[in-house]
Design a protein around this motif. Structure first.
Motif, PDB file in Angstrom:
ATOM      1  N   SER A 232      -8.585   4.158   2.451  1.00  0.00           N
ATOM      2  CA  SER A 232      -8.873   3.060   3.381  1.00  0.00           C
ATOM      3  C   SER A 232     -10.373   2.793   3.404  1.00  0.00           C
ATOM      4  CB  SER A 232      -8.379   3.384   4.793  1.00  0.00           C
ATOM      5  OG  SER A 232      -9.117   4.464   5.348  1.00  0.00           O
TER       6      SER A 232
ATOM      7  N   CYS B 213      -3.672   8.168   0.174  1.00  0.00           N
ATOM      8  CA  CYS B 213      -4.008   6.844   0.694  1.00  0.00           C
ATOM      9  C   CYS B 213      -5.527   6.699   0.774  1.00  0.00           C
ATOM     10  CB  CYS B 213      -3.393   6.654   2.081  1.00  0.00           C
ATOM     11  SG  CYS B 213      -3.766   5.055   2.851  1.00  0.00           S
TER      12      CYS B 213
ATOM     13  N   ASP C 275       0.834  -1.203   0.000  1.00  0.00           N
ATOM     14  CA  ASP C 275       0.000   0.000   0.000  1.00  0.00           C
ATOM     15  C   ASP C 275       0.872   1.257   0.000  1.00  0.00           C
ATOM     16  OD1 ASP C 275      -2.825   0.959   0.164  1.00  0.00           O
ATOM     17  OD2 ASP C 275      -2.060   1.966   1.950  1.00  0.00           O
TER      18      ASP C 275
END
Length: 266
Positions: free
Chosen positions: A206, A204, A194
């Motif tokens: 999530s 990022c 990741d």
């Protein structure tokens, strides 16, 4: 005549003083969380500074409290003067006010909740210090101010982890990692994969890693030493993910975070 000569600054002397100051800061910057203590031999090897200069500077830094010698080891750590300096700098810098325009800019792009986290270097966590709650109808996601999460759990912390030097990442990932849900990333290999994606994309993503039904996107901003300061993030219900992706919010958020980094380094 003598008085006048003494009052004039010798350019070569001034340049030498600046060079010595640069070397002192170069030594101090070696002391990081992942490598908290150094011997003089290691400092010489790492910096390329001469043995005599390192010896003189280390002795001075110990005398002034910026370094402390570990008894009977020949190794040194940061001293109380360095710790106090960091605490004073942190107290004087209002990160929330500095980042407020960036949060408002990000908030204008979406009706979802916008979060600001600060990187706690000592605890190795991301701490939520501010937020703009979303105004979108229906289910909304928000975070408690002061809440903290370890660097592997969720978008806002993990984007900070991705900005750390590789050695510090390895030290962190060698620890036992806590899972908040069945979807929390706790495999070091999965987290490293990741991190590679974060390095490619700049942000990022999530999904349900800290709260079921919630998703997030985050981008990190860094200070003058290129070390992570914190992250800006969007928290939203999972069913709104398509709208977030469609509007390229991650890319836009990354540019806003880059703007913060540039201002911190100006």
């Amino acid at each position: 005549m003598n008085v006048k000569q003494q009052s004039k600054k010798d350019p070569s002397s001034a340049q030498a003083g600046v060079g010595l100051l640069h070397k002192a800061f170069e030594i101090l910057n070696l002391f990081q969380i992942a490598h908290a203590d150094w011997s003089q031999g290691e400092i010489i090897e790492q910096t390329g500074v001469s043995r005599s200069t390192v010896s003189r500077l280390v002795r001075y830094l110990v005398e002034t409290g910026y370094l402390a010698e570990i008894p009977k080891t020949g190794r040194y750590t940061l001293g109380m003067a360095a710790i106090n300096l960091g605490q004073r700098a942190e107290a004087a810098f209002d990160l929330k006010s500095f980042c407020q325009p960036a949060l408002e800019e990000l908030s204008a792009l979406t009706d979802e909740t916008i979060l600001l986290t600060a990187f706690d270097r000592h605890a190795q966590t991301a701490v939520c210090i501010d937020q703009i709650e979303g105004e979108r109808g229906g289910l909304r996601v928000f975070e408690k101010i002061g809440a903290s999460f370890p660097l592997h759990a969720g978008a806002a912390p993990r984007v900070i982890l991705a900005a750390l030097p590789r050695k510090e990442q390895d030290v962190y990932l060698a620890k036992e990692l806590v899972a908040y849900t069945a979807y929390t990333f706790i495999s070091p290999d999965k987290i490293r994969d990741d991190i590679k994606q974060i390095e490619r994309e700049g942000f990022c993503t999530s999904i349900e890693e800290t709260y079921l039904g919630a998703a997030g996107m985050a981008a990190c901003f860094t200070g003058p030493d290129n070390y992570p300061v914190g992250s800006i993030a969007i928290a939203f219900p999972l069913h709104n993910m398509d709208d977030i992706k469609k509007n390229n919010i991650g890319i836009k958020m990354t540019k806003i975070a880059e703007g913060l980094s540039k201002k911190l380094k100006a």
